[in-house]
Write a protein that holds these residues in place. Structure first.
Motif: not given
Length: 881
Positions: A674-691
């Motif tokens: 399931t997905h959003v109808s438009a990318t703007g719905d996501i609001g904000l994306f942050l990377v919290t960890h990389e390993s």
């Protein structure tokens, strides 16, 4: 006929007979934990044979890539030494799912072998199951096959079963006589002999029974056909060769391997064995990595690592000092890319994985040599004449150290090898490997799911893409792994409906939650699973009332949970494309988790993200979010989707029609989530960890929407607290923190200098307590507050001043025991610093070890330090005697 021509001819023959040509399945079986690797052509059709999955075709033909290594197929040491053992091979097969049966299967096989391939009829033999009169008569009457060349065999040879229970049936095998020169020479040599004269080339399985737990055989309503024929074996036969390795499919790689290793194939048998091993293992490595398996220390990755390291050990026997194996693997990719295009698309990644593993193994081998030297010194000091089998196995299994090299090194030192003990450890390892992949059989609940789909093959209709509410009829109820007619208040149960808007966990996306109710009951849907392709199961708790099969329920998916999960799912698609754009096209998805509160994305790459790369990726994803691009979905034939540039995932099995989710101009993937109808719905994306997850696989964790906002706010609050502690204004934090750290480092240096002075030997009382001990000096010292570096320094200084000596020191720092020991060079044949510390470390609740001349250990039981130091004299006295 070349191997490639034979492959095409087989597929074309059966396609002309109305069979659907099905591409090879991934080497990593989907939804089958009992299998380590795909090891036969029927694996991808297993659910169809079991009646758990419907198919749009009733007959099929395939050329399946197979790996048999690990689990019960654990004959690695035979590969390269026989004409027929391989870890990788291709299996030709034709299949019928309730369509034709024995007669057509036999006639097709006979026609293809004798008419299309022109094999001499007088050199062919067949076997049938001893009780299968039908197959015997078909060969005799329909084919007019001489009965003296039809052999009736027992269940061991001619009866096939998928497992202890389930579909099974007799089989008929076709053999070719390769002549006396290929045989064992025994008077009784005939069909069924283990030698190579009568070579099995095709196995026709007649799946006609269902075996229950008591062993009773019940005829299947729709008998099936499953056949298998090794491409490499048949190629060699057609080309007049008695070894698979002499056929062109393998000989081309053998020639390249010989060229790369500067060897002449055919001149020296031991060298030839090594070249064949390298050839076989290069194919296996290329295809496994191409299907997403990466070298690691467990499961499939461990088997791959052992295969690679075995090839590298044989390279060592051919005096290869620099990386070479990756070049052979590159040639495999080149040879097979026209048949298996995913090899070509992953070629750069395969090369990097191989080169990285090869360089890593070089370091491991170096450590193995060090470990072997420690073992030899210890055994010499103990007066032993043989290296124990478990030690040889550890060198082989952990360090990849060749047994031949162990033997050669030991021989130079006058030591033998405990071969019996080594073989015992090898056998134990094989048993463990087989047990770990035997599987526990079908669980009771899985059996219930399968039974449900047999009764209702249409399964459950998912209508949740368009709706988050609906109604459904209760088709089945499961409680405590049993099917029940009703459930009541307080029960935890599983509910199956005829249709549902609830998304069942699959494709990395967690299942929906929500509520279900009617006038008589109210249920909380705590999770939703998709255990089989057509089945969605609701895990519920009954809050009120009673529910029974046949009842209708109103269904409401948890809106916030579904929406937040959709934010994260679309964000993973944006992240995948951003990673490719920033890092390169070698990036492939290697796993994912999409939940309501977070996302996790595993991808193929060889180094950690630096801050610049992380910033670029985060910026690119958020840029696409701000552009508010409409997200589109459509269902289309898979060939059309792939041609249109949609990304398919490593090893995933797709149907004939697929759902394509696209962010136009940036991302296009095959996806059922399931997905959003438009990318703007996501609001904000942050990377919290990389390993790192495994060799060549990295992991990014992130958050979106409200969770991303809360994460950013927490970070701001933390920064504000740091600013307060540093008494800094905005933009001054880093400067002030640098000053604090510089001051701290200066103070640490001052402390280290003082400790060094304390134990450096300049103080006159540090060597107090030296005692003579059987011709050398012994110093056992307890040093207050000394760290590990200071202990080592003390040992070195004491050894320099005392010359022939053993020095053992201990201290307590930060509530833990530190120990160190040193033995002067003239004593290391009798005493081993590492072994001394191993014994006394146990007393302080710890462990440790090291070289014969210097070792360190630690522990947690500070109260036993004095007791541990006192024990040293007893250990030395026992060693002397």
């Amino acid at each position: 006929m070349t191997g490639n021509e034979l492959r095409k001819a087989f597929l074309k023959f059966f396609e002309d007979k109305g069979h659907t040509v099905v591409p090879s399945y991934s080497l990593v079986p989907q939804n089958d934990p009992t299998l380590m690797f795909t090891n036969a052509g029927m694996v991808q059709f297993k659910n169809i044979f079991l009646g758990e999955e419907n198919s749009s075709f009733s007959t099929a033909v395939s050329c399946q890539k197979c790996v048999r290594a690990g689990g019960k197929h654990n004959d690695l040491e035979m590969v390269g030494r026989t004409a027929r053992h391989h870890t990788f091979f291709e299996m030709l097969g034709n299949f019928s799912f309730g369509d034709y049966f024995k007669r057509d299967a036999i006639l097709y096989a006979w026609e293809f072998l004798t008419q299309n391939l022109g094999l001499p009829k007088d050199r062919l033999y067949v076997s049938v199951f001893k009780d299968d009169n039908e197959a015997f008569d078909l060969w005799k009457t329909e084919v007019n096959f001489p009965i003296e060349r039809i052999y009736r065999m027992g269940e061991k040879d001619n009866f096939w079963a998928m497992g202890p229970t389930g579909p099974c049936g007799p089989c008929s095998e076709i053999f070719i006589d390769q002549g006396e020169s290929a045989g064992c020479g025994e008077p009784g040599c005939t069909v069924g002999c283990d030698c190579d004269r009568y070579l099995e080339i095709w196995n026709l399985v007649f799946m006609q029974y269902d075996r229950d737990a008591e062993g009773t055989l019940t005829p299947l309503p729709k008998p099936c056909i499953d056949t298998g024929m090794g491409l490499e074996r048949l190629t060699a036969v057609l080309q007049g060769r008695t070894s698979n390795y002499d056929g062109d499919l393998l000989m081309d790689i053998i020639k390249e391997a010989a060229k790369i290793t500067h060897c002449h194939y055919g001149k020296n048998e031991e060298n030839d064995v090594s070249i064949r091993v390298i050839t076989d293992h290069a194919r296996t490595s290329a295809f496994l990595i191409g299907d997403g398996v990466l070298p690691s220390n467990e499961g499939r990755g461990y088997v791959l690592r052992r295969i690679i390291r075995r090839a590298l050990r044989h390279g060592n026997l051919l005096n290869q000092k620099e990386p070479f194996f990756y070049k052979v693997v590159n040639h495999v990719v080149k040879c097979f890319s026209s048949v298996y295009p995913n090899l070509n698309s992953h070629s750069e990644f395969i090369e990097k994985v191989m080169l990285n593993e090869e360089e890593s193994f070089s370091n491991t081998l170096h450590h193995g040599a060090q470990r072997l030297e420690e073992i030899l010194i210890r055994l010499e000091s103990e007066g032993k004449k043989e290296i124990p089998g478990d030690e040889i196995f550890k060198l082989y299994d952990t360090y990849g150290f060749p047994v031949d090299l162990v033997e050669e090194t030991a021989k130079d030192r006058g030591l033998g090898l405990d071969r019996v003990g080594f073989e015992k450890s090898m056998q134990e390892q094989k048993v463990k490997a087989a047990a770990s992949w035997k599987g526990s059989g079908e669980s009771e609940i899985a059996s219930l799911y399968n039974d449900y789909l047999k009764e209702f093959p249409e399964g459950v209709v998912f209508n949740g893409y368009e709706n988050e509410t609906g109604t459904g009829i209760v088709k089945a109820l499961f409680k405590n792994q049993s099917s029940v007619d009703s459930i009541e208040e307080g029960d935890m149960a599983e509910v199956v409906l005829d249709n549902t808007p609830f998304y069942g966990e699959s494709g990395g996306q967690k299942g929906d939650v929500g509520i279900a109710y009617n006038n008589d009951s109210h249920l909380v849907v705590e999770d939703c699973l998709k255990p089989l392709p057509n089945l969605i199961v609701h895990k519920v708790k009954v809050n009120r009332g009673r529910l029974q099969v046949g009842d209708e329920l109103k269904l409401e998916v948890g809106e916030s949970h579904r929406n937040e999960t959709a934010l994260n799912h679309t964000a993973t698609h944006l992240l995948h494309s951003a990673l490719k754009e920033v890092l390169g096209d070698h990036v492939k998805q290697a796993g994912s988790l999409v939940a309501s509160d977070r996302l996790r994305f595993d991808y193929t790459h060889f180094s950690a993200l630096n801050e610049k790369e992380k910033s670029k990726i985060e910026t690119l994803v958020n840029q696409k979010i701000r552009e508010n691009i409409s997200v589109t979905t459509r269902v289309t034939p898979i060939e059309e989707a792939i041609e249109d540039g949609a990304t398919a995932l490593f090893g995933e099995k797709y149907g004939e029609e697929v759902r394509v989710v696209a962010v136009p101009g940036f991302s296009k993937e095959l996806c059922g989530g399931t997905h959003v109808s438009a990318t703007g719905d996501i609001g904000l994306f942050l990377v919290t960890h990389e390993s790192s997850v495994a060799s060549g696989v990295r992991r990014i964790e992130g958050v979106t929407g409200p969770a991303a906002f809360e994460t950013a706010r927490r970070e701001m609050n933390r920064l504000s607290s740091i600013r307060t502690l540093l008494k800094a204004q905005q933009e001054e934090e880093i400067v002030k923190l640098k000053k604090v750290l510089e001051k701290s480092r200066e103070l640490e240096k001052d402390v280290a200098v003082l400790k060094e002075k304390l134990v450096s030997g300049k103080s006159s009382n540090l060597l107090e307590g030296v005692e003579p001990f059987d011709g050398f000096s012994l110093l056992i010292k307890k040093l207050e507050g000394a760290d590990g570096k200071s202990l080592r320094s003390f040992i070195d200084n004491a050894k320099n001043q005392l010359e022939s000596c053993i020095v053992v020191a201990g201290s307590i720092e930060n509530g833990k025991v530190l120990l160190a020991a040193g033995v002067s060079k003239n004593l290391i044949k009798k005493f081993h610093a590492g072994n001394i510390l191993k014994e006394i470390a146990v007393i302080v609740g710890g462990s440790g070890g090291g070289r014969p001349d210097m070792a360190q250990a630690g522990g947690t039981q500070v109260e036993n330090l004095d007791k541990a130091l006192d024990r040293v004299r007893e250990i030395l006295a026992q060693t002397q005697t």
